[in-house]
Design an enzyme around this catalytic site. Sequence first.
Site, short mmCIF file in Angstrom:
data_model
loop_
_atom_site.label_atom_id
_atom_site.label_comp_id
_atom_site.label_asym_id
_atom_site.label_seq_id
_atom_site.Cartn_x
_atom_site.Cartn_y
_atom_site.Cartn_z
N TYR A 166 -9.62 -7.73 7.02
CA TYR A 166 -9.98 -6.74 5.99
C TYR A 166 -10.44 -7.43 4.72
O TYR A 166 -11.54 -7.17 4.21
CB TYR A 166 -8.78 -5.82 5.70
CG TYR A 166 -8.90 -5.09 4.37
CD1 TYR A 166 -9.88 -4.13 4.18
CD2 TYR A 166 -8.05 -5.39 3.30
CE1 TYR A 166 -10.01 -3.47 2.94
CE2 TYR A 166 -8.17 -4.74 2.07
CZ TYR A 166 -9.16 -3.78 1.90
OH TYR A 166 -9.29 -3.14 0.69
N LYS A 204 -14.13 -7.55 2.70
CA LYS A 204 -14.32 -7.08 1.31
C LYS A 204 -14.89 -8.23 0.46
O LYS A 204 -15.75 -8.01 -0.39
CB LYS A 204 -12.99 -6.59 0.72
CG LYS A 204 -12.47 -5.30 1.30
CD LYS A 204 -13.36 -4.10 1.08
CE LYS A 204 -13.45 -3.65 -0.35
NZ LYS A 204 -14.20 -2.36 -0.48
N THR A 253 -11.14 -5.09 -3.99
CA THR A 253 -9.70 -5.30 -3.96
C THR A 253 -9.30 -6.67 -4.48
O THR A 253 -10.09 -7.64 -4.36
CB THR A 253 -9.21 -5.15 -2.50
OG1 THR A 253 -7.87 -5.60 -2.41
CG2 THR A 253 -10.04 -5.99 -1.53
N ASP A 254 -8.08 -6.77 -5.01
CA ASP A 254 -7.57 -8.09 -5.43
C ASP A 254 -7.31 -9.00 -4.24
O ASP A 254 -7.13 -10.21 -4.41
CB ASP A 254 -6.29 -7.92 -6.26
CG ASP A 254 -5.16 -7.22 -5.53
OD1 ASP A 254 -5.36 -6.76 -4.40
OD2 ASP A 254 -4.04 -7.14 -6.10
N GLU A 255 -7.30 -8.44 -3.02
CA GLU A 255 -7.00 -9.27 -1.85
C GLU A 255 -8.06 -10.32 -1.57
O GLU A 255 -7.84 -11.24 -0.78
CB GLU A 255 -6.83 -8.39 -0.61
CG GLU A 255 -5.65 -7.47 -0.73
CD GLU A 255 -5.25 -6.88 0.61
OE1 GLU A 255 -5.71 -7.36 1.65
OE2 GLU A 255 -4.48 -5.91 0.59
P1 NAD Z 1 -9.15 5.02 2.68
O1 NAD Z 1 -9.03 4.32 3.98
O2 NAD Z 1 -8.10 5.99 2.29
O3 NAD Z 1 -10.54 5.80 2.60
C1 NAD Z 1 -11.73 5.24 3.08
C2 NAD Z 1 -12.75 6.37 3.24
O4 NAD Z 1 -13.97 5.78 3.70
C3 NAD Z 1 -12.35 7.42 4.27
O5 NAD Z 1 -12.58 8.71 3.76
C4 NAD Z 1 -13.26 7.12 5.46
O6 NAD Z 1 -13.58 8.29 6.22
C5 NAD Z 1 -14.49 6.57 4.76
N1 NAD Z 1 -15.29 5.71 5.65
C6 NAD Z 1 -14.85 4.72 6.46
N2 NAD Z 1 -15.88 4.18 7.13
C7 NAD Z 1 -17.00 4.82 6.71
C8 NAD Z 1 -18.38 4.71 7.03
N3 NAD Z 1 -18.82 3.81 7.92
N4 NAD Z 1 -19.25 5.52 6.39
C9 NAD Z 1 -18.82 6.44 5.49
N5 NAD Z 1 -17.53 6.62 5.17
C10 NAD Z 1 -16.63 5.81 5.77
O7 NAD Z 1 -9.31 3.87 1.59
P2 NAD Z 1 -8.82 3.83 0.08
O8 NAD Z 1 -7.46 3.30 0.03
O9 NAD Z 1 -9.15 5.12 -0.56
O10 NAD Z 1 -9.80 2.69 -0.49
C11 NAD Z 1 -11.06 3.02 -1.03
C12 NAD Z 1 -11.73 1.75 -1.51
O11 NAD Z 1 -10.93 1.12 -2.50
C13 NAD Z 1 -11.95 0.70 -0.43
O12 NAD Z 1 -13.20 0.09 -0.65
C14 NAD Z 1 -10.82 -0.28 -0.64
O13 NAD Z 1 -11.19 -1.58 -0.21
C15 NAD Z 1 -10.67 -0.22 -2.14
N6 NAD Z 1 -9.34 -0.53 -2.67
C16 NAD Z 1 -8.23 0.11 -2.20
C17 NAD Z 1 -6.99 -0.14 -2.77
C18 NAD Z 1 -5.73 0.57 -2.32
O14 NAD Z 1 -4.65 0.23 -2.75
N7 NAD Z 1 -5.83 1.58 -1.46
C19 NAD Z 1 -6.89 -1.09 -3.80
C20 NAD Z 1 -8.05 -1.74 -4.24
C21 NAD Z 1 -9.26 -1.45 -3.68
O1 DAU Z 2 -4.11 -5.00 -3.02
C1 DAU Z 2 -5.01 -3.98 -2.73
C2 DAU Z 2 -4.88 -3.59 -1.27
O2 DAU Z 2 -3.66 -2.88 -1.15
C3 DAU Z 2 -6.05 -2.75 -0.79
O3 DAU Z 2 -7.22 -3.53 -0.80
C4 DAU Z 2 -5.81 -2.23 0.63
O4 DAU Z 2 -6.85 -1.35 1.03
C5 DAU Z 2 -4.48 -1.49 0.66
O5 DAU Z 2 -4.18 -1.07 1.97
C6 DAU Z 2 -3.37 -2.38 0.13
O6 DAU Z 2 -3.15 -3.49 1.04
P1 DAU Z 2 -1.66 -3.94 1.47
O7 DAU Z 2 -1.74 -4.65 2.76
O8 DAU Z 2 -0.97 -4.59 0.33
O9 DAU Z 2 -1.01 -2.46 1.63
P2 DAU Z 2 0.00 -1.80 2.68
O10 DAU Z 2 0.26 -0.42 2.19
O11 DAU Z 2 -0.46 -1.96 4.08
O12 DAU Z 2 1.31 -2.69 2.50
C7 DAU Z 2 1.90 -2.91 1.22
C8 DAU Z 2 3.03 -3.93 1.41
O13 DAU Z 2 4.09 -3.32 2.18
C9 DAU Z 2 2.63 -5.16 2.19
O14 DAU Z 2 3.32 -6.27 1.66
C10 DAU Z 2 3.09 -4.88 3.61
C11 DAU Z 2 4.34 -4.06 3.39
N1 DAU Z 2 4.69 -3.04 4.41
C12 DAU Z 2 3.73 -2.19 4.85
C13 DAU Z 2 4.04 -1.19 5.75
C14 DAU Z 2 2.98 -0.24 6.26
C15 DAU Z 2 6.01 -2.95 4.84
O15 DAU Z 2 6.90 -3.72 4.43
N2 DAU Z 2 6.31 -1.94 5.72
C16 DAU Z 2 5.39 -1.05 6.20
O16 DAU Z 2 5.75 -0.17 7.01
#
Ligand code: NAD
Ligand code: DAU
Length: 331
Positions: free
Chosen positions: A147, A151, A120-122
């Site tokens: 989190y 990562k 992630t960019d975080e």
């Molecule tokens: P998600 O939470 O939707 O999915 C995570 C999956 O991992 C789930 O299916 C969960 O059951 C599985 N999991 C959790 N713990 C586990 C374990 N111990 N063993 C096996 N499986 C396990 O997450 P996502 O949003 O799909 O993110 C996927 C990946 O991409 C993560 O590594 C996250 O850091 C990265 N990522 C997410 C975003 C985003 O915007 N969602 C952006 C950049 C990177």
């Molecule tokens: O940047 C990549 C990341 O993006 C991933 O690594 C994470 O897995 C993914 O969850 C996401 O992180 P954020 O914390 O940015 O996502 P989230 O959806 O939780 O929130 C997006 C933005 O919206 C953040 O600034 C918080 C805000 N927010 C979130 C919720 C749930 C609100 O304002 N209201 C809400 O109800």
Amino acid sequence: MRLLVTGGAGFIGANFVQQTVRERPDVTVTVLDALTYAGDRASLAPCAQDVDLVVGDVADVDLVDSLVAGCDAVVHLAAESHNDNSLADPRPFLRTNVEGTFTLLEAVRRHGRRFHHVSTDEVYGDLPLEGSTRFTESTPYNPSSPYSSTKAASDMLVRAWCRSYGVEATLSNCSNNYGPYQHVEKFIPRQISNLIDGVRPKLYGTGANVRDWIHVEDHNRAVWAILERGRAGRTYLIGADGEHTNREVVEALLEIFGHPRDAYDLVPDRPGHDLRYAIDSSLLREELGWEPTYRDFAAGLEATVRWYQDNERWWRPHKDRTEQRYRALGR
Ligand code: NAD
Ligand code: DAU
């Protein structure tokens, strides 16, 4: 190619697996997923016939060893992924994100397999709200939340295993994804499902924080480009120039639902809330020729709204528990 996809029943993983089955008949896919609250077998329903789903933990040494032995390459997506949860209880984040990645790295080292780490960019922390600076591959790590710090730790393990043991791994750090099959705890699906339920959207703080949105299919195409053509040991940033304030996103959703643009509530802010993310993805574009296909955020958002309207059966079972958690946090 025999591909092992960890976290393949989660949001990005399920989209990755569905896309792979659709577009790459030469690839056989095994998914390793613990089916935590965030994983859902139903997310793989459209390709269930073509995918072997193994329910298990990425930190389970023996299970991981046997699955890695039987594959050619691993795409590692499994993680605890939600910042708000990590603030409430960081422990599972250490186990899955750090120990799980370590367990996989040891297995790919033993068996000499290709490894792609989805991150992630975080890990870079945040940028000031004002200005146009963006993250690049050389931005120093500075994670803010439990989190993002786990990562960041997992990224460091991957880099060390490349350098010290010659593991053939690549890393990608992507910005915020949106699209189908995203859990209703996340910002966009939470507001869409709230609007479907007649509940006003909830913005943390003032709603001024900025996220750099990318459609999940564009993220997954970039992962494939890196898996096939990326250079071992390299990090690639993935982003689609999709910067918007959270308030702009909520206003766009309200417009899609035909409500006044100010029909939202401000709720208490997330502790340590990162201000702004923005990605410079020049390396990925120039070296690997990747370009996003979803360039119109408003259209992508509207298609996502339609998906949640048409697939209530998929998200409804998760909604009450998610909102109970938010109520306990006062958000
Ligand atoms: P998600 O939470 O939707 O999915 C995570 C999956 O991992 C789930 O299916 C969960 O059951 C599985 N999991 C959790 N713990 C586990 C374990 N111990 N063993 C096996 N499986 C396990 O997450 P996502 O949003 O799909 O993110 C996927 C990946 O991409 C993560 O590594 C996250 O850091 C990265 N990522 C997410 C975003 C985003 O915007 N969602 C952006 C950049 C990177
Ligand atoms: O940047 C990549 C990341 O993006 C991933 O690594 C994470 O897995 C993914 O969850 C996401 O992180 P954020 O914390 O940015 O996502 P989230 O959806 O939780 O929130 C997006 C933005 O919206 C953040 O600034 C918080 C805000 N927010 C979130 C919720 C749930 C609100 O304002 N209201 C809400 O109800």
